[in-house]
Design an enzyme around this catalytic site. Sequence first.
Site, PDB file in Angstrom:
ATOM      1  N   SER A 117      21.290 -72.210  22.502  1.00 18.95           N
ATOM      2  CA  SER A 117      21.351 -72.579  21.084  1.00 18.95           C
ATOM      3  C   SER A 117      22.774 -72.480  20.571  1.00 18.95           C
ATOM      4  CB  SER A 117      20.460 -71.604  20.321  1.00 18.95           C
ATOM      5  OG  SER A 117      20.747 -71.636  18.939  1.00 18.95           O
ATOM      6  N   TYR A 141      18.480 -63.185  17.680  1.00 18.97           N
ATOM      7  CA  TYR A 141      18.095 -64.440  18.348  1.00 18.97           C
ATOM      8  C   TYR A 141      19.268 -65.016  19.146  1.00 18.97           C
ATOM      9  CZ  TYR A 141      17.230 -69.386  19.039  1.00 18.97           C
ATOM     10  OH  TYR A 141      17.129 -70.633  19.600  1.00 18.97           O
ATOM     11  N   LYS A 145      19.969 -65.450  23.385  1.00 18.68           N
ATOM     12  CA  LYS A 145      20.320 -66.706  24.062  1.00 18.68           C
ATOM     13  C   LYS A 145      21.624 -66.545  24.858  1.00 18.68           C
ATOM     14  CE  LYS A 145      16.804 -69.139  23.117  1.00 18.68           C
ATOM     15  NZ  LYS A 145      15.927 -69.605  24.209  1.00 18.68           N
TER      16      LYS A 145
END
Length: 323
Positions: A117, A141, A145
């Site tokens: 991402s 988050y 990643k």
Amino acid sequence: MTWLVTGGAGYIGAHVVRVLAGAGVPVVVFDDLSTGEAARLPEGVPLETGSVLDRARLDAVLGEHRVTGVLHIAGKKQVAESVERPLHYYRENVEGLRVLLEAMRAAGVDRLVFSSSASVYGVPEPELVTEDTPCLPISPYGETKLIGEWLLRDASVAYGLRTIALRYFNVVGAGLPGLADKGAANLVPLIFERVDAGRPPLVFGDDYDTPDGTCVRDYVHVQDIAEAHLAAARRLDEAPEGIALRLNIGRGEGSSVLEMIERVLKTTGRTDLVPEVVPRRPGDAARCVASADAIRAELGWSARYGLDEMIESAWQGWRHLHD
Ligand code: WQD
């Protein structure tokens, strides 16, 4: 050459499955159906229900279907939720990938495409973000990643794995109305929600250092994202051992929040609604726009669709879900 798509019953995963199946690539879906839905899958594509945390289940599926490569799309993706439940995100996104890599290694599967991402960059400085721009994620988050990318890199070096991490920028749209995202808390669906309620869309801050004062992002059609996965899988089928690429998937074009709102209101026929400016949302970068040069050079991929197609298809998907 069978590819396993984890999270293949989800929003992005189901688009990837369709593109692969349409190109004649044998594909198997592995999904825990926590947010995925079997109804998203085209006929004839096998669905194996299970969690990437379940090593025994992965072993069975990789063996049974003679899987040669994995597109690992399963994962948790809500930034705000990751701040509230970091352990859950680390378990699902980091531990899930670690277990998957173990299972792949045991089964001799050496190709992996990983859903990363733009959130790995955090609040990037450059006008166009290249893959060498420093990664300083600002949410759990984004951290999961980035750690995932490190796992890929290390596994490529140690075990000769062939890997590509695809860094998605802002994904919008639906290839078919039935494949639309459900419950997404992103700009375009949030505007739709306001429109349906007859209320003005919200602008989270208009005092950024950008041309119109609102945040600028790189929006990409989910169909384009899916096609990049096919290109990545094909590339890995010919790549040398130990390759570890990380590639932005973006259009290389920035759009502001106000510009997006204007286009969405036009599509929905509610140009009478006047956007309402509210305070900034914490953690938003003023600008995050991809350089799409590397993916063009490495995979021969570039986006085909523009904003109008993204927004129109997203609106049709939204109506499909809500009418
Ligand atoms: C876009 C812009 C908001 C809603 C996040 C993740 C990223 C990826 C995609 C996924 C921002 C503004 C929004 C609204 C607004 N995630 N906004 N009014 O934050 O760029 O990216 O989603 O897997 O990793 O970080 O996307 O759609 O939330 O916001 O003004 O009602 O729209 O402030 O500038 P973001 P977004």
